[in-house]
Design a protein around this motif. Structure first.
Motif, PDB file in Angstrom:
ATOM      1  N   PHE A 128       3.652   8.083  -5.773  1.00  0.00           N
ATOM      2  CA  PHE A 128       4.251   7.398  -4.625  1.00  0.00           C
ATOM      3  C   PHE A 128       5.770   7.381  -4.724  1.00  0.00           C
ATOM      4  N   VAL A 162       7.926   0.791  -1.413  1.00  0.00           N
ATOM      5  CA  VAL A 162       6.614   0.266  -1.043  1.00  0.00           C
ATOM      6  C   VAL A 162       5.514   0.964  -1.837  1.00  0.00           C
ATOM      7  N   GLY A 163       5.599   2.287  -1.952  1.00  0.00           N
ATOM      8  CA  GLY A 163       4.596   3.022  -2.708  1.00  0.00           C
ATOM      9  C   GLY A 163       4.626   2.718  -4.191  1.00  0.00           C
ATOM     10  N   TYR A 203       5.524  -0.182  -5.591  1.00  0.00           N
ATOM     11  CA  TYR A 203       5.021  -1.530  -5.868  1.00  0.00           C
ATOM     12  C   TYR A 203       3.641  -1.787  -5.271  1.00  0.00           C
ATOM     13  N   LEU A 204       3.101  -0.851  -4.506  1.00  0.00           N
ATOM     14  CA  LEU A 204       1.771  -1.035  -3.940  1.00  0.00           C
ATOM     15  C   LEU A 204       0.683  -1.152  -5.017  1.00  0.00           C
ATOM     16  N   LYS A 250       1.716   5.314  -9.298  1.00  0.00           N
ATOM     17  CA  LYS A 250       3.081   4.848  -9.085  1.00  0.00           C
ATOM     18  C   LYS A 250       4.064   6.016  -9.084  1.00  0.00           C
ATOM     19  N   PHE A 265       0.621  -4.657  -6.265  1.00  0.00           N
ATOM     20  CA  PHE A 265       0.010  -5.579  -5.312  1.00  0.00           C
ATOM     21  C   PHE A 265      -1.512  -5.495  -5.374  1.00  0.00           C
ATOM     22  N   VAL A 266      -2.043  -4.277  -5.444  1.00  0.00           N
ATOM     23  CA  VAL A 266      -3.498  -4.111  -5.532  1.00  0.00           C
ATOM     24  C   VAL A 266      -4.023  -4.721  -6.825  1.00  0.00           C
TER      25      VAL A 266
END
Length: 320
Positions: free
Chosen positions: A113, A147-148, A150-151, A110, A154-155
């Motif tokens: 990103f 996006v990076g 919170y990616l 996190k 999401f994963v």
């Protein structure tokens, strides 16, 4: 000196950063992953003779080394207090990520990103000499950073949902086996142990969770606490319902076999209702592909020639 003067200061800064990164990564990797002679001799003495155990040891050392290197990055975003009791920690457990280094990897990714993407974009902008307006550039940087950032969440949610789905699909068979074992005269602990062995062929995840419950029982933990921990680790509603039923049966002294049989029938009806609900949603979900994809093509094939003929007729009428 004449060629060096052709580069602008931003380009010189970018080249210097590239040199530092390219030359610094091998040096840092050498100091992080090197082992001195004493460590190598100790590893040869302590290493088990089995190949699998040796591979597991090498994998554990690799994970530990990477986690130690990513530790400073993770400290930028990892919570300082209350981490063990936080909701995010519970999500890690429900995702099956019980390695102590998992939070370090998570927060390090996190951080990279969130801060690395803007830095790379800024260096690319300087090196390429782009004339993109700053407002638009800042928008794209903020969008990619968000996006990076919170990616990884999401994963993590996808891993948790996949694991819970596997437990949900394998749980009814486990309840049937548990009912048979209890009605055959086994205690709850012995029945769970037996079910964990039998269900291992169908779902390794559910078998591991049941084995953890049996280990907690053997370690002296109470039945209620062990079952509550099972519900917490899985996060599946059906497991929580079963745990509540077993706890109440233990407290009030009712028959566990009868309770399990009633719960199994209830769960079977619930699964049937869920299947009927999904089947009823199919007609509604088919509307969108029919309207957006199939209906326009059918309209073109059926009404296309007629529209062409009508257009030719109107044009001839207008010219006449």
């Amino acid at each position: 000196g004449r060629n060096m003067g052709n580069f602008s200061p931003p380009q010189m800064l970018f080249l210097a950063l590239v040199f530092i990164v390219v030359s610094g990564i091998p040096v840092a990797g050498y100091f992080l992953f090197r082992r001195n002679a004493v460590q190598r001799r100790l590893e040869r003495i302590i290493a088990p003779p089995q190949d699998n155990a040796g591979r597991d040891g090498e994998s554990a050392k690799w994970v530990e080394t990477v986690a130690r290197a990513a530790g400073p990055l993770a400290k930028l975003s990892i919570p300082d207090e209350g981490w063990e009791d936080s909701e995010l920690r519970r999500r890690f457990i429900q995702a099956g990520l019980r390695n102590p280094n998992a939070p370090i990897f998570f927060f390090a990714v996190k951080t990279v990103f969130a801060f690395g993407v803007p830095l790379v974009l800024w260096l690319l902008r300087i090196s390429s000499g782009s004339d993109m307006p700053m407002e638009e550039f800042y928008f794209y940087v903020a969008l990619l950073s968000a996006v990076g950032f919170y990616l990884p969440n999401f994963v993590l949610n996808r891993i948790t949902a996949s694991r819970q789905r596997e437990i949900f699909e394998s749980f009814p068979d486990a309840i049937d086996l548990l009912t048979i074992c209890v009605e055959a005269g086994l205690s709850l602990e012995a029945a769970l142990n037996r079910v964990a062995v039998e269900v291992q062929l169908q779902s390794q995840v559910l078998a591991e969770e049941l084995q953890l419950v049996c280990l907690e029982f053997r370690a002296g933990s109470g039945k209620e606490r062990g079952l509550r921990n099972l519900a917490m680790r899985t996060g599946v509603e059906d497991v929580e319902t079963l745990v509540g039923m077993l706890v109440q049966s233990e407290k009030f002294g009712t028959s566990i076999g009868e309770s399990l049989r009633i719960h199994s029938e209830t769960l079977r009806v619930k699964r049937q209702q869920r299947a009927e609900e999904l089947a009823a949603k199919v007609a509604v979900k088919l509307i969108f592909p029919l309207v957006l994809c199939i209906f326009p093509s059918i309209l073109i094939v059926v009404a296309g020639p007629a529209m062409i003929q009508i257009g030719k007729f109107l044009s001839s009428m207008a010219s006449g």
